[in-house]
Design an enzyme around this catalytic site. Structure first.
Site, PDB file in Angstrom:
ATOM      1  CD  GLU A 107     -40.362 -14.540 -20.208  1.00 29.75           C
ATOM      2  OE1 GLU A 107     -40.699 -15.010 -19.117  1.00 29.75           O
ATOM      3  OE2 GLU A 107     -40.478 -15.174 -21.269  1.00 29.75           O
ATOM      4  CG  ASP A 160     -39.303 -12.703 -25.932  1.00 28.66           C
ATOM      5  OD1 ASP A 160     -39.942 -12.083 -25.057  1.00 28.66           O
ATOM      6  OD2 ASP A 160     -38.493 -13.605 -25.666  1.00 28.66           O
TER       7      ASP A 160
HETATM    8 ZN   LIG Z   1     -44.230 -15.437 -20.917  1.00 29.68          ZN
END
Ligand SMILES: [Zn+2]
Length: 302
Positions: free
Chosen positions: A177, A82
């Site tokens: 993340e 992401d």
């Molecule tokens: Zn990163």
């Protein structure tokens, strides 16, 4: 094709795919676009000849490059698919600047944006290299598509050349993340690695061997709303209380702008509201659990 070409081709292809995560969504991954990139990576890993390729119910890709020597430890490599939430991430148009000559790079989609020795001093160390930028209208997503591209290219290289000695290599691509939820869905039993490395951020050759712990804090202040004409002795303004709270917190220590290295901090990130209600958000960070708890205590005490 050289390894550099393979890496560049992959990076540009992944960067062009929107895979931004989103706050406040139910489930992991938080966006369908991340799953689309994960499906692309799954297919590509299978085509490269990786083993045990699996896309989990939480949109995590896991795969193995089988060992070429007996008895060596299992090493895992991780990267997140992401990209950050703060910028536009659709229609990313990566631009490859070959043999960079050190002059300012004007981003053509928004020519006001210029990368030069002031805005990007690290560029000056990269003269002669290939630089890849976005066009100025979106983020590039090198965090962490570069990690993904490096790991995929490593898989291709290791499978193509069985004379390279290594134990089992485990691959793991995680979603979400940037919103801090993806990694919690990784099963360490399934990953089954002796050691693991995350490829993300920082300069060539830098290795980070410890990380801070972080908490998020939300403070909600409810005032007492009274018509200002009849407010004397009765109105309690939530904005005034929010300002007082911020003033009570450390300002010359324990903030991001006054700390460095392993020092922790309390970082006010957001304030929304009116005289009736205010919501403040904070990030607390520390390398020690006691320190993190102390930041939380300081906030409570204020
Ligand atoms: Zn990163």
């Amino acid at each position: 094709m050289t390894i550099a070409n393979q890496l560049e081709e992959r990076f540009v292809r992944y960067a062009a795919m929107d895979s931004q995560s989103a706050d406040g969504m139910k489930g992991t991954p938080s966006t369908k676009t991340q799953l689309e990139l994960q499906e692309t990576l799954t297919k590509e890993l299978e085509d490269l000849g990786a083993s045990d390729v699996r896309l989990t119910e939480h949109g995590i890709v896991i795969a193995t490059v089988p060992a070429t020597v007996e008895g060596a430890p299992t090493v895992a490599f991780l990267a997140h698919v992401d990209t950050a939430l703060d910028y536009a991430a659709s229609n990313v148009k990566p631009i490859v600047h070959r043999n960079y000559n050190g002059s300012p790079i004007v981003l053509p989609g928004d020519p006001v944006q210029v990368l030069d020795e002031i805005t990007a001093p690290e560029l000056m160390d990269r003269v002669g290299d290939t630089i890849i930028t976005a066009d100025g209208t979106t983020l590039l997503g090198a965090d962490d598509k570069s990690g993904v591209a490096v790991i995929m290219t490593m898989v291709e290289r290791l499978i193509a050349d069985p004379s390279i000695p290594h134990g089992p290599v485990r691959i793991c691509f995680t979603p979400d993340e940037e919103i801090g939820t993806g990694i919690a869905k990784v099963s360490l039993e399934e990953l089954a690695a002796d050691v693991a490395y995350t490829l993300d951020g920082d300069k060539l050759g830098d290795v980070t061997y410890e990380s801070f712990s972080a908490d998020k804090a939300v403070v909600r202040i409810t005032g007492v709303s009274i018509h200002p004409g009849k407010a004397k002795g009765r109105l309690v303004n939530a904005l005034t209380l929010a300002a007082k709270l911020l003033n009570l917190l450390p300002q010359h220590t324990r903030t991001p702008e006054t700390t460095d290295g392993r020092e922790g901090f309390i970082h006010a990130t957001r304030m929304n509201g009116s005289s009736a209600h205010v919501e403040l958000q904070f990030i607390l960070r520390d390398f020690e659990r006691d320190g993190l708890a102390a930041h939380g205590e300081a906030l409570r005490a204020a």
